[in-house]
Design a protein around this motif. Sequence first.
Motif, PDB file in Angstrom:
ATOM      1  N   ALA A  30       0.252  23.077 -27.161  1.00  0.00           N
ATOM      2  CA  ALA A  30       1.492  22.832 -26.425  1.00  0.00           C
ATOM      3  C   ALA A  30       2.127  24.158 -26.022  1.00  0.00           C
ATOM      4  N   GLY A  31       2.305  24.330 -24.744  1.00  0.00           N
ATOM      5  CA  GLY A  31       2.942  25.546 -24.261  1.00  0.00           C
ATOM      6  C   GLY A  31       4.343  25.240 -23.784  1.00  0.00           C
ATOM      7  N   PRO A  32       5.163  26.264 -23.631  1.00  0.00           N
ATOM      8  CA  PRO A  32       6.531  26.024 -23.158  1.00  0.00           C
ATOM      9  C   PRO A  32       6.550  25.583 -21.702  1.00  0.00           C
ATOM     10  N   VAL A  33       7.431  24.665 -21.388  1.00  0.00           N
ATOM     11  CA  VAL A  33       7.604  24.224 -20.004  1.00  0.00           C
ATOM     12  C   VAL A  33       8.923  24.815 -19.533  1.00  0.00           C
ATOM     13  N   ASP A  34       8.830  25.736 -18.603  1.00  0.00           N
ATOM     14  CA  ASP A  34      10.028  26.453 -18.163  1.00  0.00           C
ATOM     15  C   ASP A  34      10.412  26.028 -16.755  1.00  0.00           C
ATOM     16  N   LEU A  35      11.227  24.986 -16.694  1.00  0.00           N
ATOM     17  CA  LEU A  35      11.637  24.476 -15.389  1.00  0.00           C
ATOM     18  C   LEU A  35      12.698  25.358 -14.750  1.00  0.00           C
ATOM     19  N   ASP A  36      13.410  26.159 -15.570  1.00  0.00           N
ATOM     20  CA  ASP A  36      14.472  27.011 -15.034  1.00  0.00           C
ATOM     21  C   ASP A  36      13.924  28.119 -14.137  1.00  0.00           C
ATOM     22  N   ALA A  37      12.642  28.432 -14.303  1.00  0.00           N
ATOM     23  CA  ALA A  37      12.042  29.525 -13.532  1.00  0.00           C
ATOM     24  C   ALA A  37      11.948  29.180 -12.044  1.00  0.00           C
ATOM     25  N   SER A  38      11.940  27.894 -11.723  1.00  0.00           N
ATOM     26  CA  SER A  38      11.832  27.504 -10.319  1.00  0.00           C
ATOM     27  C   SER A  38      13.132  26.877  -9.838  1.00  0.00           C
ATOM     28  N   ALA A  39      13.373  27.033  -8.578  1.00  0.00           N
ATOM     29  CA  ALA A  39      14.519  26.348  -7.971  1.00  0.00           C
ATOM     30  C   ALA A  39      14.183  24.862  -7.917  1.00  0.00           C
ATOM     31  N   PRO A  40      15.196  23.961  -7.915  1.00  0.00           N
ATOM     32  CA  PRO A  40      14.927  22.512  -7.903  1.00  0.00           C
ATOM     33  C   PRO A  40      13.962  22.088  -6.797  1.00  0.00           C
ATOM     34  N   GLY A  41      14.049  22.695  -5.644  1.00  0.00           N
ATOM     35  CA  GLY A  41      13.160  22.356  -4.527  1.00  0.00           C
ATOM     36  C   GLY A  41      11.710  22.632  -4.856  1.00  0.00           C
ATOM     37  N   ASP A  42      11.461  23.766  -5.539  1.00  0.00           N
ATOM     38  CA  ASP A  42      10.097  24.133  -5.918  1.00  0.00           C
ATOM     39  C   ASP A  42       9.522  23.134  -6.911  1.00  0.00           C
ATOM     40  N   VAL A  43      10.354  22.685  -7.840  1.00  0.00           N
ATOM     41  CA  VAL A  43       9.914  21.716  -8.834  1.00  0.00           C
ATOM     42  C   VAL A  43       9.499  20.425  -8.134  1.00  0.00           C
ATOM     43  N   ARG A  44      10.313  19.998  -7.145  1.00  0.00           N
ATOM     44  CA  ARG A  44       9.979  18.783  -6.392  1.00  0.00           C
ATOM     45  C   ARG A  44       8.652  18.944  -5.669  1.00  0.00           C
ATOM     46  N   ASP A  45       8.442  20.128  -5.049  1.00  0.00           N
ATOM     47  CA  ASP A  45       7.184  20.393  -4.348  1.00  0.00           C
ATOM     48  C   ASP A  45       6.002  20.333  -5.318  1.00  0.00           C
ATOM     49  N   GLU A  46       6.165  20.976  -6.479  1.00  0.00           N
ATOM     50  CA  GLU A  46       5.096  20.991  -7.486  1.00  0.00           C
ATOM     51  C   GLU A  46       4.780  19.580  -7.948  1.00  0.00           C
ATOM     52  N   PHE A  47       5.830  18.790  -8.178  1.00  0.00           N
ATOM     53  CA  PHE A  47       5.658  17.419  -8.649  1.00  0.00           C
ATOM     54  C   PHE A  47       4.938  16.587  -7.590  1.00  0.00           C
ATOM     55  N   GLU A  48       5.343  16.786  -6.339  1.00  0.00           N
ATOM     56  CA  GLU A  48       4.725  16.073  -5.220  1.00  0.00           C
ATOM     57  C   GLU A  48       3.234  16.414  -5.132  1.00  0.00           C
ATOM     58  N   LYS A  49       2.902  17.697  -5.317  1.00  0.00           N
ATOM     59  CA  LYS A  49       1.499  18.137  -5.287  1.00  0.00           C
ATOM     60  C   LYS A  49       0.708  17.493  -6.424  1.00  0.00           C
TER      61      LYS A  49
END
Length: 99
Positions: A30-49
Amino acid sequence: MELRVCDACGRWIEANETLFIMSVTLQAEAGPVDLDASAPGDVRDEFEKLVQAMERMTAEQIDEATDEVHENYRFALCAECRRDVHHRMKSRSNITGSY
Ligand SMILES: [Zn+2]
């Protein structure tokens, strides 16, 4: 009733012999999940991908990917195979018995 066959050597384990159960958990570290590193838009793009990638996967590929994260097994061992596995685990060498 438990099928008294050793999963390592295939030998039948007699009713008067001890059958050993080996439980194995194989999981991804288990590694750390660092959502703060990306802007909300980037997270949405990553999730969509990710969703698109999963849509292209077959059921078999999804099962394989799920197993890579976490899987459990239960094996029956005879006394000799238990001893063999015990020594390999204890010495932390050749734990899969592949050499
Ligand atoms: Zn055995």
